[in-house]
Enzyme design. Structure first.
Site, PDB file in Angstrom:
ATOM      1  CE  LYS A 284     -63.943  19.086  96.413  1.00  0.00           C
ATOM      2  NZ  LYS A 284     -63.031  18.268  97.243  1.00  0.00           N
TER       3      LYS A 284
ATOM      4  N   GLY B 145     -52.551  11.184  88.415  1.00  0.00           N
ATOM      5  CA  GLY B 145     -52.372  12.576  88.814  1.00  0.00           C
ATOM      6  C   GLY B 145     -51.705  12.645  90.169  1.00  0.00           C
ATOM      7  CG  ASN B 146     -51.465  15.417  94.230  1.00  0.00           C
ATOM      8  OD1 ASN B 146     -52.150  15.018  95.164  1.00  0.00           O
ATOM      9  ND2 ASN B 146     -50.286  15.987  94.419  1.00  0.00           N
TER      10      ASN B 146
ATOM     11  N   GLY C 225     -56.027   6.490  87.218  1.00  0.00           N
ATOM     12  CA  GLY C 225     -55.530   7.861  87.333  1.00  0.00           C
ATOM     13  C   GLY C 225     -54.012   7.856  87.413  1.00  0.00           C
TER      14      GLY C 225
HETATM   15  P1  NAD Z   1     -55.384  15.195  89.079  1.00  0.00           P
HETATM   16  O1  NAD Z   1     -56.079  16.168  88.213  1.00  0.00           O
HETATM   17  O2  NAD Z   1     -53.993  15.478  89.525  1.00  0.00           O
HETATM   18  O3  NAD Z   1     -55.340  13.754  88.365  1.00  0.00           O
HETATM   19  C1  NAD Z   1     -56.464  13.127  87.863  1.00  0.00           C
HETATM   20  C2  NAD Z   1     -55.989  11.918  87.076  1.00  0.00           C
HETATM   21  O4  NAD Z   1     -57.120  11.171  86.636  1.00  0.00           O
HETATM   22  C3  NAD Z   1     -55.198  12.273  85.820  1.00  0.00           C
HETATM   23  O5  NAD Z   1     -54.145  11.353  85.652  1.00  0.00           O
HETATM   24  C4  NAD Z   1     -56.221  12.087  84.693  1.00  0.00           C
HETATM   25  O6  NAD Z   1     -55.618  11.785  83.454  1.00  0.00           O
HETATM   26  C5  NAD Z   1     -56.984  10.904  85.241  1.00  0.00           C
HETATM   27  N1  NAD Z   1     -58.307  10.735  84.670  1.00  0.00           N
HETATM   28  C6  NAD Z   1     -59.265  11.663  84.454  1.00  0.00           C
HETATM   29  N2  NAD Z   1     -60.352  11.097  83.913  1.00  0.00           N
HETATM   30  C7  NAD Z   1     -60.075   9.785  83.794  1.00  0.00           C
HETATM   31  C8  NAD Z   1     -60.780   8.669  83.305  1.00  0.00           C
HETATM   32  N3  NAD Z   1     -62.037   8.782  82.825  1.00  0.00           N
HETATM   33  N4  NAD Z   1     -60.174   7.454  83.322  1.00  0.00           N
HETATM   34  C9  NAD Z   1     -58.925   7.322  83.810  1.00  0.00           C
HETATM   35  N5  NAD Z   1     -58.197   8.334  84.280  1.00  0.00           N
HETATM   36  C10 NAD Z   1     -58.772   9.550  84.266  1.00  0.00           C
HETATM   37  O7  NAD Z   1     -56.359  14.950  90.317  1.00  0.00           O
HETATM   38  P2  NAD Z   1     -55.978  14.419  91.753  1.00  0.00           P
HETATM   39  O8  NAD Z   1     -55.644  15.573  92.609  1.00  0.00           O
HETATM   40  O9  NAD Z   1     -55.018  13.296  91.650  1.00  0.00           O
HETATM   41  O10 NAD Z   1     -57.403  13.900  92.253  1.00  0.00           O
HETATM   42  C11 NAD Z   1     -57.909  12.625  91.851  1.00  0.00           C
HETATM   43  C12 NAD Z   1     -59.151  12.308  92.665  1.00  0.00           C
HETATM   44  O11 NAD Z   1     -58.814  12.357  94.065  1.00  0.00           O
HETATM   45  C13 NAD Z   1     -60.342  13.259  92.537  1.00  0.00           C
HETATM   46  O12 NAD Z   1     -61.526  12.507  92.729  1.00  0.00           O
HETATM   47  C14 NAD Z   1     -60.166  14.222  93.695  1.00  0.00           C
HETATM   48  O13 NAD Z   1     -61.406  14.818  94.067  1.00  0.00           O
HETATM   49  C15 NAD Z   1     -59.683  13.258  94.742  1.00  0.00           C
HETATM   50  N6  NAD Z   1     -58.949  13.879  95.848  1.00  0.00           N
HETATM   51  C16 NAD Z   1     -57.841  14.622  95.612  1.00  0.00           C
HETATM   52  C17 NAD Z   1     -57.159  15.172  96.684  1.00  0.00           C
HETATM   53  C18 NAD Z   1     -55.879  15.953  96.499  1.00  0.00           C
HETATM   54  O14 NAD Z   1     -55.300  16.371  97.508  1.00  0.00           O
HETATM   55  N7  NAD Z   1     -55.383  16.126  95.279  1.00  0.00           N
HETATM   56  C19 NAD Z   1     -57.632  15.000  97.980  1.00  0.00           C
HETATM   57  C20 NAD Z   1     -58.760  14.213  98.194  1.00  0.00           C
HETATM   58  C21 NAD Z   1     -59.410  13.652  97.094  1.00  0.00           C
END
Ligand code: NAD
Length: 428
Positions: free
Chosen positions: A107, A221-222, A219
């Site tokens: 990471k 996000g993605n 959340g």
């Molecule tokens: P992202 O940056 O696209 O989205 C994160 C979301 O969380 C956003 O909507 C943001 O506004 C929200 N957020 C942040 N802090 C917050 C809070 N305190 N309360 C409520 N909402 C909050 O990130 P992502 O890619 O969707 O990843 C989200 C999680 O999934 C992370 O823990 C990441 O490590 C994990 N993850 C992501 C992937 C991937 O492929 N993107 C893969 C495995 C794990």
């Protein structure tokens, strides 16, 4: 990350210790797997747009590569800490092992806030991070990918810097590249869809028809957006989501009992996944405090924002209606909260299994990049479904057979595989 009273690495180690006892691992194997194999701390000087220089701190941690090259994302976050990166690297090792792909765990992170950086400044951080680490990373030893606040454009800048330094084209260096530039179709959807593939299987195991189920998601996000997309498609309804409000420096939950409209919400969301609360109100959403997502009367909870979100302080707020928790985020549940969830008999789909769709598709991207031949989206998602489903089945069968909590069963499989590979190589 945001809460300094909690240490993600200590939590990852305590999860490991519990399973090491169950597996009766010898002292040397414990000593090897409790710590990261290698970690790098780098300084990245950047000339800012106003002409001044600023130095950003960055990290790369490689936890274990006994089963294949280290693999894991690179995150940009103002509160990033080395211990968070260490924990995430360890979790990546278990994740690649539980879905049985030939990769290890790593990471990376840079302490920065992309909200306050121009695209040019972000490009310089990406290139600087690679310049500092290019000797220690590469397609056959450590392969980064996007994570929180990094995306396909960041990956392409990193790839370009790496290839320039090496003087050759090496598209297998990084995954999450833009489609058409070595990226895989389906990668954007992979993590969120993967979460729902496992939710679908859990519903099957619990004999609950998906069409009658509701979810609340932390959340937007993605991960969250694509989880909602596929959950809708299998007939479910998401009634609450939450997101971080950059302006107010707090989070809000957005509720619509008739079901949130994904396209409508996407239209009022910034590129960081922050939903505009005033526009949401205008569209008929109830705007509630950030934590409200956890107390909703739903069948399924999906934390998909950050680590350390379901804690001993708020676990009691989980409604009796909740039957499944699927951890889209990494490390969203603390060990104390986990114990309560386990005792309550809620079906837990742990992070290392639930969100492994991203790294599985990254592996597919690497395979395609190396072949220089790309599959169509249905082929990618079909292969993803079958990998996720068989990983889910292996974990739930072990849980059933040995009467284990799902998280423990996932860890027993993953740590068992990594311990065996390390032993087979003669490391311990
Ligand atoms: P992202 O940056 O696209 O989205 C994160 C979301 O969380 C956003 O909507 C943001 O506004 C929200 N957020 C942040 N802090 C917050 C809070 N305190 N309360 C409520 N909402 C909050 O990130 P992502 O890619 O969707 O990843 C989200 C999680 O999934 C992370 O823990 C990441 O490590 C994990 N993850 C992501 C992937 C991937 O492929 N993107 C893969 C495995 C794990």
């Amino acid at each position: 990350m945001a809460d300094r009273s909690y240490n993600a690495f200590e939590m990852a180690q305590s999860q490991f210790d519990k399973v090491a006892d169950q597996l009766d691992l010898d002292e040397a194997t414990r000593d090897l797997l409790r710590y990261n194999a290698r970690e790098y701390h780098v300084s990245i000087p950047v000339r800012m747009d106003d002409g001044s220089f600023k130095v950003f701190r960055g990290y790369r941690v490689q936890h274990n590569d006994s089963r294949g090259p280290a693999k894991g994302g690179i995150r940009f976050h103002p509160m990033e800490t080395i211990d968070t990166v260490r924990a995430l690297a360890m979790w990546m090792t278990w994740k690649t092992a539980v879905v049985d792909i030939p990769l290890g765990g790593g990471k990376g992170g840079v302490i920065c806030d992309p909200h306050n950086l121009s695209m040019r400044e972000q490009e310089q951080i990406c290139r600087g991070w690679v310049r500092q680490l290019s000797r220690d990373m590469g397609p056959v030893n450590d392969i980064p990918a996007p994570d929180v606040m990094t995306n396909a454009q960041h990956m392409l800048w990193m790839l370009d810097e790496f290839e320039t330094l090496r003087g050759e084209r090496l598209p297998g260096f990084i995954t999450g590249k833009p489609v058409g530039m070595g990226g895989s179709l389906g990668r954007t959807e992979a993590t969120g869809y993967g979460v729902i593939f496992t939710v679908r299987e859990a519903l099957k195991a619990l004999d609950i028809p998906p069409a009658k189920t509701t979810a609340s998601i932390q959340g937007f996000g993605n991960v969250a957006q694509y989880a909602i997309e596929l959950f809708n498609r299998i007939g479910g309804k998401t009634i609450c989501v939450s997101s971080w409000d950059q302006k107010d420096q707090t989070s809000y939950s957005f509720k619509k009992s008739s079901g949130v409209d994904l396209d409508e919400l996407r239209g009022i969301t910034d590129r960081f996944g922050g939903i505009d609360k005033d526009k949401a109100k205008g569209l008929g959403y109830e705007v509630l405090p950030g934590e409200a997502w956890i107390e909703q009367k739903v069948d399924i909870l999906i934390p998909a924002a950050l680590e350390h979100q379901i804690t001993k302080e708020n676990v009691s707020k989980i409604n009796d209606s909740v039957k499944i928790i699927a951890e889209g985020a990494n490390g969203p549940t603390t060990p104390e909260a986990d114990e309560v969830i386990s005792k309550r008999g809620i079906f837990m789909i742990p992070d290392l299994l639930a969100n492994a769709g991203g790294v599985t598709c990254s592996y597919f991207e690497q395979v395609q990049s190396n072949m220089n031949y790309f599959w169509d989206k249905d082929e990618v998602l079909g292969k993803l479904d079958s990998k996720m489903t068989s990983a889910f089945n292996a974990v739930s069968e072990l849980a059933e057979k040995r009467k284990l909590y799902m998280r423990d069963a996932a860890y027993v499989i993953a740590i068992g595989r990594v311990a065996q590979a390390s032993k087979d190589r003669g490391w311990v």
